[in-house]
Design a protein around this motif. Structure first.
Motif, short mmCIF file in Angstrom:
data_model
loop_
_atom_site.label_atom_id
_atom_site.label_comp_id
_atom_site.label_asym_id
_atom_site.label_seq_id
_atom_site.Cartn_x
_atom_site.Cartn_y
_atom_site.Cartn_z
N GLU A 148 -11.39 91.42 -37.23
CA GLU A 148 -11.36 92.15 -38.49
C GLU A 148 -10.33 93.27 -38.43
OE1 GLU A 148 -14.90 94.36 -40.49
OE2 GLU A 148 -15.41 92.25 -40.17
N LEU A 149 -10.33 93.90 -37.26
CA LEU A 149 -9.38 94.99 -37.09
C LEU A 149 -7.96 94.48 -37.23
CD1 LEU A 149 -10.57 97.32 -34.25
CD2 LEU A 149 -10.23 97.81 -36.66
N CYS A 150 -7.70 93.38 -36.57
CA CYS A 150 -6.36 92.79 -36.66
C CYS A 150 -6.02 92.56 -38.11
CB CYS A 150 -6.31 91.45 -35.93
SG CYS A 150 -6.40 91.61 -34.17
N ASP A 151 -6.97 91.90 -38.77
CA ASP A 151 -6.73 91.58 -40.17
C ASP A 151 -6.45 92.84 -40.96
OD1 ASP A 151 -6.96 88.97 -39.80
OD2 ASP A 151 -9.06 88.82 -40.45
N LYS A 152 -7.30 93.85 -40.68
CA LYS A 152 -7.14 95.08 -41.44
C LYS A 152 -5.81 95.71 -41.17
CE LYS A 152 -11.60 96.76 -42.64
NZ LYS A 152 -12.76 97.26 -41.93
N PHE A 153 -5.52 95.74 -39.90
CA PHE A 153 -4.25 96.34 -39.50
C PHE A 153 -3.10 95.62 -40.19
CE2 PHE A 153 -0.60 96.74 -36.73
CZ PHE A 153 -0.60 98.09 -36.47
N LEU A 154 -3.18 94.31 -40.11
CA LEU A 154 -2.08 93.53 -40.67
C LEU A 154 -2.03 93.66 -42.18
CD1 LEU A 154 -2.11 90.33 -38.50
CD2 LEU A 154 -0.57 92.26 -38.43
N SER A 155 -3.22 93.62 -42.80
CA SER A 155 -3.19 93.69 -44.26
C SER A 155 -2.68 95.05 -44.69
CB SER A 155 -4.59 93.44 -44.83
OG SER A 155 -5.39 94.56 -44.57
N SER B 209 -13.36 89.70 -22.39
CA SER B 209 -13.90 88.34 -22.52
C SER B 209 -13.64 87.75 -23.91
CB SER B 209 -15.40 88.36 -22.26
OG SER B 209 -15.99 89.21 -23.22
N LYS B 210 -13.29 88.60 -24.82
CA LYS B 210 -13.21 88.09 -26.19
C LYS B 210 -11.87 87.42 -26.51
CE LYS B 210 -16.51 91.22 -28.22
NZ LYS B 210 -16.64 92.43 -29.03
N ASN B 211 -11.00 87.41 -25.56
CA ASN B 211 -9.74 86.70 -25.75
C ASN B 211 -8.97 87.24 -26.95
OD1 ASN B 211 -8.09 84.97 -24.64
ND2 ASN B 211 -9.24 83.12 -25.10
N ILE B 212 -8.95 88.52 -27.01
CA ILE B 212 -8.30 89.13 -28.16
C ILE B 212 -6.80 88.82 -28.25
CG2 ILE B 212 -7.68 91.36 -29.17
CD1 ILE B 212 -10.41 92.32 -28.37
N PRO B 213 -6.07 88.93 -27.14
CA PRO B 213 -4.61 88.77 -27.28
C PRO B 213 -4.23 87.46 -27.92
CG PRO B 213 -5.16 89.56 -25.09
CD PRO B 213 -6.45 89.24 -25.76
N GLU B 214 -4.93 86.41 -27.52
CA GLU B 214 -4.53 85.12 -28.06
C GLU B 214 -4.73 85.09 -29.57
OE1 GLU B 214 -6.23 81.00 -26.88
OE2 GLU B 214 -5.36 81.99 -25.12
N MET B 215 -5.94 85.51 -29.95
CA MET B 215 -6.25 85.53 -31.37
C MET B 215 -5.27 86.43 -32.12
SD MET B 215 -7.87 87.70 -33.67
CE MET B 215 -8.63 88.83 -32.52
N ALA B 216 -5.05 87.59 -31.53
CA ALA B 216 -4.19 88.57 -32.18
C ALA B 216 -2.77 88.04 -32.31
CB ALA B 216 -4.20 89.87 -31.39
N ASN B 217 -2.35 87.38 -31.28
CA ASN B 217 -1.00 86.85 -31.29
C ASN B 217 -0.84 85.82 -32.40
OD1 ASN B 217 1.44 87.13 -30.22
ND2 ASN B 217 1.08 85.90 -28.38
N GLY B 218 -1.83 84.96 -32.47
CA GLY B 218 -1.79 83.96 -33.53
C GLY B 218 -1.70 84.61 -34.89
N LYS B 219 -2.54 85.59 -35.09
CA LYS B 219 -2.53 86.29 -36.37
C LYS B 219 -1.19 86.92 -36.64
CE LYS B 219 -7.29 87.53 -37.14
NZ LYS B 219 -7.43 86.56 -38.22
N LEU B 220 -0.63 87.50 -35.61
CA LEU B 220 0.64 88.19 -35.78
C LEU B 220 1.72 87.21 -36.22
CD1 LEU B 220 2.23 90.79 -35.52
CD2 LEU B 220 2.68 90.19 -33.15
N HIS B 221 1.71 86.05 -35.56
CA HIS B 221 2.73 85.06 -35.89
C HIS B 221 2.64 84.63 -37.33
CE1 HIS B 221 5.13 84.10 -32.40
NE2 HIS B 221 4.09 84.45 -31.66
N VAL B 222 1.40 84.36 -37.73
CA VAL B 222 1.21 83.94 -39.12
C VAL B 222 1.69 85.03 -40.07
CG1 VAL B 222 -0.51 83.39 -40.86
CG2 VAL B 222 -0.67 82.41 -38.58
#
Lengths: 823, 387
Positions: free
Chosen positions: A250-257, A354-367
């Motif tokens: 959510e944070l990623c999304d928020k940050f990105l949005s 453990s939450k594997n944030i970088p991967e998820m975050a990276n994906g989001k960033l690319h999109v």
């Protein structure tokens, strides 16, 4: 009795011997001396255990003399004596020791008795002590337990106090904006509160804390959303929020949005600018921003809008791209960097890892980056497409360069991103588009130039190209330029334009441009783009459009002025001979074209140009021939040849024909060489003609007019035809003046002939034709390569007219000559 | 058998008018009308003996004037029309008349040429197509495949449809149309379409081609500027009802689909001067004959716009049955639009070309100097078309 071999010395060995001997004596060493016993089984050994005094004595008595016996006896006595003394000493010694030992034992017996008493006393004392001690500890037990309990209560109380104070503290932290403290405090208390949440008081605290923390989170989010905060603040924010168990996604999304909204504002700014410029573009108020000095000006001051004078309106593309780069791309880079800082590159600790944030975050960033970049690109592309004016290419190239360069930053930040490659594609597309635009601009320019040439041609010509006007060129309006001048200026204009276009396009491959080392710009751009797409296409276009002039004009009755055809023909021919190879060499040199892909060879282009030139010239001949033909035809068809009056003059139309032919001759002579003609039979047209006509007259006409021999004319004419070559009327001509004129005259005279054959003549009609033909003969022979051709065709005309005559009585040759000479 | 050499026949006079005897389907027969202002004009009846490659001629006198156009009745062998010019009171007028050949001419044809020329028989006048009110007649057209009762004459700017009555001895105008417009309009050529139950006519004036409906006598289409210059001749494709060929002074032959008149279907530019005559072969409409004032006759093979299936496959079995094995190789590749042959036997302008009515592989061309040349379609091509 002692051994003779061993003297009884008082050395240590001697003494030990003594001891051992004593031991032996006392039989102490039954087992220790066994070996010795074996040795001394001899009964004669005085020291041995098996000593037999009898044997020994016997032996001695048997062996020894008396003296020796005496000696031996005294030695023996001596040894016995020493032995006795030794024994006495020993006994004495041992007796003393025994006495003292007995004394000692007696003393010890007394001491132990005393000690035993003392020990009893001690044990009694110890028992008393033990008893006391037990009594003391029994009394102290209660107090100790109380103290321990107290201290436990104390700690608990402290903790409780912390808990109770927590809301207040948190509030204070909130007030002071010490979010980090608040979060750490809350984290400490969280578990306890969780655990005891069933107790109402703790529940209350927990709820309070929750509310506060919620508030805090809210504030943090607010802060996060505000965006006014610095990157460090933000990162802190994010970290705290993460610690507050805010979901990372959510944070990623928020940050990105949040970032998106900012970037979108940038994009909207660009869009608005784009629209503005579009509006001003269509508004037509083309404000000249770039200096037109670098561009060649239009060949004339006609109102044609030169596409090379770029109609820049609003902001130019460099500004636009600059703005895009500075606002959008740089903030995008910032966003990427801080995002990576926040979500991807942060050290992973504890549960977050453990939450594997970088991967998820990276994906989001690319999109995120891809979508935004796509919008940006579409804007940029729109802007590039608006860049129709091909004036100052350097601006576009610089803009593209900047665009491309700035995208490299994204490559560095985001290695796997497709954005830079898309960017490169845009650049490539823009370059391609540019080439197309240049091509069409060149084509427009070419058309405009031709229009100018047309206008120049249509302008009243006082001197038909005869007097060359002062070298004022095309731009000076007062002097009408002659054909060669028009040709050179046209050709120069085109060449210069092409060169300037090449120079402009060359900017794309300049060393300092970042994208110039991309494979496309090294290979395909040069060979397929510039060479084929631009230069070759343009040359082909020239040929093509020239051919179109031939085809379209053919049916519509020559809408193209003939002079233009002639000019274009010469232009194409010039291209064939030199210009094409020059242009291509220039291109190849400038662009270092490597011929990976098949390219159009120079020869093919030359062939095409030559074909076009030929076609144009043929068409010119045809058009001019038709113009004259038309005059002749009208003149024959409209006249009543049966009832005409006796000829007094050459008909005006014939004069007109000669005049026109002369002017065509001059016109062609301006652009084409003279060409070869067959040797004249004489230098004087007059004499040639008179000889011709008088001699022919006798042979040809005289018999044919006698009604008795209708075959003769046919026969003669057929014989003549048998030996003369077949004349192709509309046949290809060579690139010289004589050939062109021959073609035109052939067409005209053949038309004349066919028209005459369709009419019926009276006497004077025939005579008029005679006069006209003679007149034509006088003037036309000089234009053609083979004057016999003119003779032959004119003969045919007069012959046919005679055939078609009701009353064939020809005019006297002398009279004809007089009429013709009179004018 | 190699291709036969052309057969050449020379007339004493200049000549423009040539026609095949339309009603004659057995003998190969052409009619030629001469042009002479000073002598009595003649109609030469040229009989071609295909087997012996010989020409038999007979001459009929046409003393009314020089002949500009000649046309044979499709129903009666002996009946023909001519357009001839008549000079009276220093005025030249082209008239038209229907004639009947005297019945004896055929017997006279076997006489020696000298005799027949010395003592030629005269045509029997059936009737005049009276044109005093309409002006010079450019040509007379018989109703194609009709019963020989209807003709059309084109006089200046009038189209006149005549009914021939009482064994063609009386001609009455049944209907007419007039072309109105700026300037002096004058028909130069025309053709009665064999299609649509013979209700259509195409005419040429100046650069335009017009189609007429004969029932209403009204114009149905007009191809303005069909040619860059004057249109000289027209012909209908005998097998494709909307197809039309035209030729003119722009040296071109154009093919039209009259339903789409904006653009020609095809355009040939092979002649180096005006094209005066264009004729479709009556049976094989891919064969096209053109005559031009560059003294050439060109035979073209226009397969792509003919009624023949274009590029049709030749059946191999049929070919193997064929004795001439060398034809097989050629037969495999489909025919393309091409010039088959250019005939250069003429030395003056060729004003008329005509296919034989009897033999579809034979044609005649006539040049101004009076030379008639009879040629055949090359044998190889003939077999390829037939087989």
């Amino acid at each position: 009795m002692s051994s003779a071999t061993t003297p009884p010395d008082s050395d240590p060995t001697g003494r030990r011997r003594v001891h051992s001997m004593l031991k032996l004596y006392y039989g102490l060493n039954e087992e220790g001396t066994a070996a010795e016993q074996a040795e001394s089984l001899d009964p004669c050994d005085i020291n041995g255990p098996h000593f037999d005094p009898e044997v020994y004595l016997n032996k001695l008595r048997k062996e020894c003399s008396l003296g020796e016996l005496m000696d031996h006896e005294s030695c023996m006595v001596k040894q016995i004596r020493s032995l006795d003394s030794d024994m006495q000493t020993l006994v004495y010694e041992n007796y003393n020791k025994f006495i003292s030992a007995t004394d000692t034992i007696r003393k010890m017996k007394n001491d132990f008795k005393k000690m035993e008493d003392e020990m009893d006393c001690l044990s009694a004392n110890m028992a008393a002590i033990t008893e006391f001690s037990a009594r003391i500890s029994g009394t102290l037990q209660d107090q100790h337990a109380q103290i321990t309990k107290l201290s436990g209560v104390h700690t608990l109380l402290r903790k409780l106090q912390f808990l109770f104070e927590l809301p207040a503290r948190l509030n204070k932290c909130l007030e002071l904006q010490a979010y980090a403290q608040a979060v750490s405090a809350h984290r400490r208390a969280r578990c306890v509160l969780q655990q005891y949440s069933h107790m109402p008081s703790f529940r209350g605290i927990q709820d309070d804390c929750h509310v506060i923390m919620e508030q805090l989170a809210q504030q943090l989010r607010q802060k996060f959303r505000d965006g006014g905060s610095s990157a460090k603040d933000l990162s802190e924010c994010v970290e705290l929020l993460l610690q507050l168990d805010e979901p990372a996604e959510e944070l990623c999304d928020k940050f990105l949005s949040h970032a998106q909204s900012r970037l979108e504002a940038d994009l909207q700014g660009l869009e608005v600018e784009l629209k503005d410029s579009a509006v001003t573009d269509t508004g037509g108020g083309s404000v000249q921003k770039t200096s037109p000095g670098s561009n060649p000006v239009s060949p004339s001051s006609s109102s044609v809008i030169n596409p090379f004078l770029s109609p820049t309106a609003g902001t130019d593309i460099l500004e636009f791209i600059d703005r895009g780069c500075n606002e959008f791309v740089s903030s995008l880079c910032l966003v990427i960097a801080s995002y990576q800082e926040l979500f991807i590159n942060r050290p992973q600790e504890g549960e977050l890892a453990s939450k594997n944030i970088p991967e998820m975050a990276n994906g989001k960033l690319h999109v995120f980056v891809d979508t935004l970049a796509a919008r940006y690109f579409s804007l940029v592309e729109q802007r590039i497409q608006e860049e129709k004016g091909v004036g100052d290419n350097s601006l576009l190239v610089r803009a593209l360069d900047r665009f491309h360069r700035r995208l490299q930053a994204i490559t560095k930040l985001l290695p796997g991103s497709a954005v830079p490659s898309h960017g490169t594609e845009i650049v490539v597309r823009a370059a391609r588009e540019r080439i197309k635009q240049y091509l069409s601009a060149l084509q427009t320019f070419y058309h405009d130039s031709l229009t100018d040439v047309r206008q120049a041609l249509a302008a009243p010509r006082l001197a038909v190209g005869g007097a060359s006007t002062s070298g004022g060129g095309v731009t000076s309006k007062d002097a009408t330029p002659s054909l060669p001048e028009l040709l050179t200026s046209l050709s120069n204009f085109i060449l210069n334009q092409l060169k300037s276009v090449l120079a402009s396009v060359h900017l794309f491959t300049a060393k300092d441009i970042t994208f110039s080392n991309k494979p496309y710009f090294k290979g395909e751009f040069c060979s397929q783009g510039v060479r084929e797409g631009l230069v070759v296409s343009f040359i082909k276009f020239i040929c093509q459009s020239s051919r179109q002039y031939c085809e379209s004009a053919g049916d519509r009755g020559g809408s193209t002025p003939p002079a233009l055809l002639l000019l274009l023909s010469r232009l194409c021919l010039d291209y064939e001979t030199s210009t094409i190879s020059y242009i291509l060499t220039l291109t190849d040199e400038q662009f270092l074209v490597q011929h990976h892909t098949p390219v159009t060879p120079v020869t093919a282009l030359c062939a095409e140009a030559r074909e076009a030139a030929q076609k144009l010239l043929n068409h010119y001949v045809k058009v001019q021939g038709l113009i004259i033909s038309q005059m002749l035809r009208k003149s024959v068809e409209t006249r009543d040849w049966v009832n005409t009056i006796e000829p007094r003059n050459v008909r005006a139309v014939m004069k007109r024909v000669v005049e026109d032919t002369t002017s065509i001759d001059v016109q062609v002579g301006l652009l084409y060489e003279e060409g070869v003609r067959k040797a004249h039979s004489s230098d004087s047209s007059k004499r040639t003609f008179s000889v011709y006509s008088s001699s022919r007259q006798q042979i040809r006409y005289a018999p044919s007019y006698t009604p008795s021999a209708p075959m003769d004319t046919n026969l003669l004419s057929n014989i003549h035809k048998l030996f003369s070559e077949r004349i192709d009327i509309f046949s290809p001509v060579e690139f010289n003046k004589v050939s062109v004129l021959t073609g035109i005259i052939k067409i005209s005279l053949k038309t004349f002939l066919e028209c005459v054959r369709l009419r019926t003549f009276g006497r004077y009609g025939l005579q008029q034709i005679q006069v006209d033909c003679h007149y034509l003969q006088m003037y036309l022979w000089r234009f053609v390569s083979d004057e016999n051709l003119v003779h032959f065709l004119l003969d045919e005309i007069v012959g046919s007219a005679a055939h078609r005559c009701l009353d064939p009585s020809p005019m006297e040759q002398s009279v004809i000559e007089v009429i013709c000479e009179r004018g | 058998m190699e291709d036969d050499a052309p057969v050449i026949y020379g007339l004493e006079f200049q000549a423009r008018a040539l026609t095949a005897q339309t009603a004659e389907t057995d003998a190969i027969r052409f009619l030629v009308g001469t042009q002479s202002l000073k002598f009595d004009n003649q109609i030469h009846i040229i009989d071609f003996d295909d087997e012996n490659n010989m020409i038999n001629k007979s001459v009929l006198l046409h003393d009314a004037g020089e002949i500009w156009h000649i046309s044979g009745s499709p129903a009666e062998k002996a009946v023909l029309t001519t357009c001839y010019s008549k000079t009276s009171e220093s005025r030249v007028l082209t008239c038209a008349a229907v004639w009947r050949m005297p019945p004896e001419w055929e017997s006279g044809s076997h006489e020696s040429p000298d005799d027949s020329s010395n003592n030629p028989q005269t045509l029997e006048l059936l009737c005049h197509l009276d044109n005093t009110t309409h002006g010079s007649v450019a040509c007379v057209l018989w109703e194609p495949m009709g019963d020989g009762k209807r003709v059309i004459s084109l006089a200046e700017n009038h189209v006149l449809l005549w009914d021939l009555q009482e064994s063609s001895t009386k001609a009455t105008i049944s209907s007419s149309a007039t072309l109105e417009g700026k300037g002096q309009l004058k028909f130069t050529a025309g053709k009665w379409s064999p299609h649509h139950n013979s209700t259509q006519l195409a005419t040429a004036n100046d650069t335009a081609i017009r189609g007429w409906d004969l029932r209403s006598m009204s114009q149905i289409y007009c191809i303005e500027s069909a040619h860059g210059q004057l249109v000289r001749d027209l012909d209908f494709n005998p097998n494709k009802q909307y197809y039309l060929a035209s030729c003119g002074d722009d040296c071109k032959v154009k093919f039209w689909d009259v339903r789409h008149i904006n653009e020609p279907v095809k355009c040939l530019e092979e002649h180096s001067h005006w094209v005066w005559s264009v004729r479709y072969n009556h049976s094989h409409d891919q064969l096209l004959l053109t005559g031009s004032s560059d003294s050439r006759v060109i035979l073209s093979n226009m397969v792509s716009i003919s009624s023949e299936p274009f590029g049709h496959l030749v059946d191999d079995d049929e070919l193997s049955d064929n004795e001439e094995s060398q034809q097989e190789d050629k037969g495999k590749e489909p025919l393309q639009d091409s010039i088959i042959a250019t005939y250069e036997e003429h030395e003056d302008s060729v004003y008329a070309v005509e296919w034989s009515a009897a033999d579809p592989w034979l044609f005649a061309s006539l040049s101004y100097d009076g030379r008639l040349v009879i040629n055949r379609v090359p044998r190889a091509l003939k077999y390829r078309i037939l087989l």
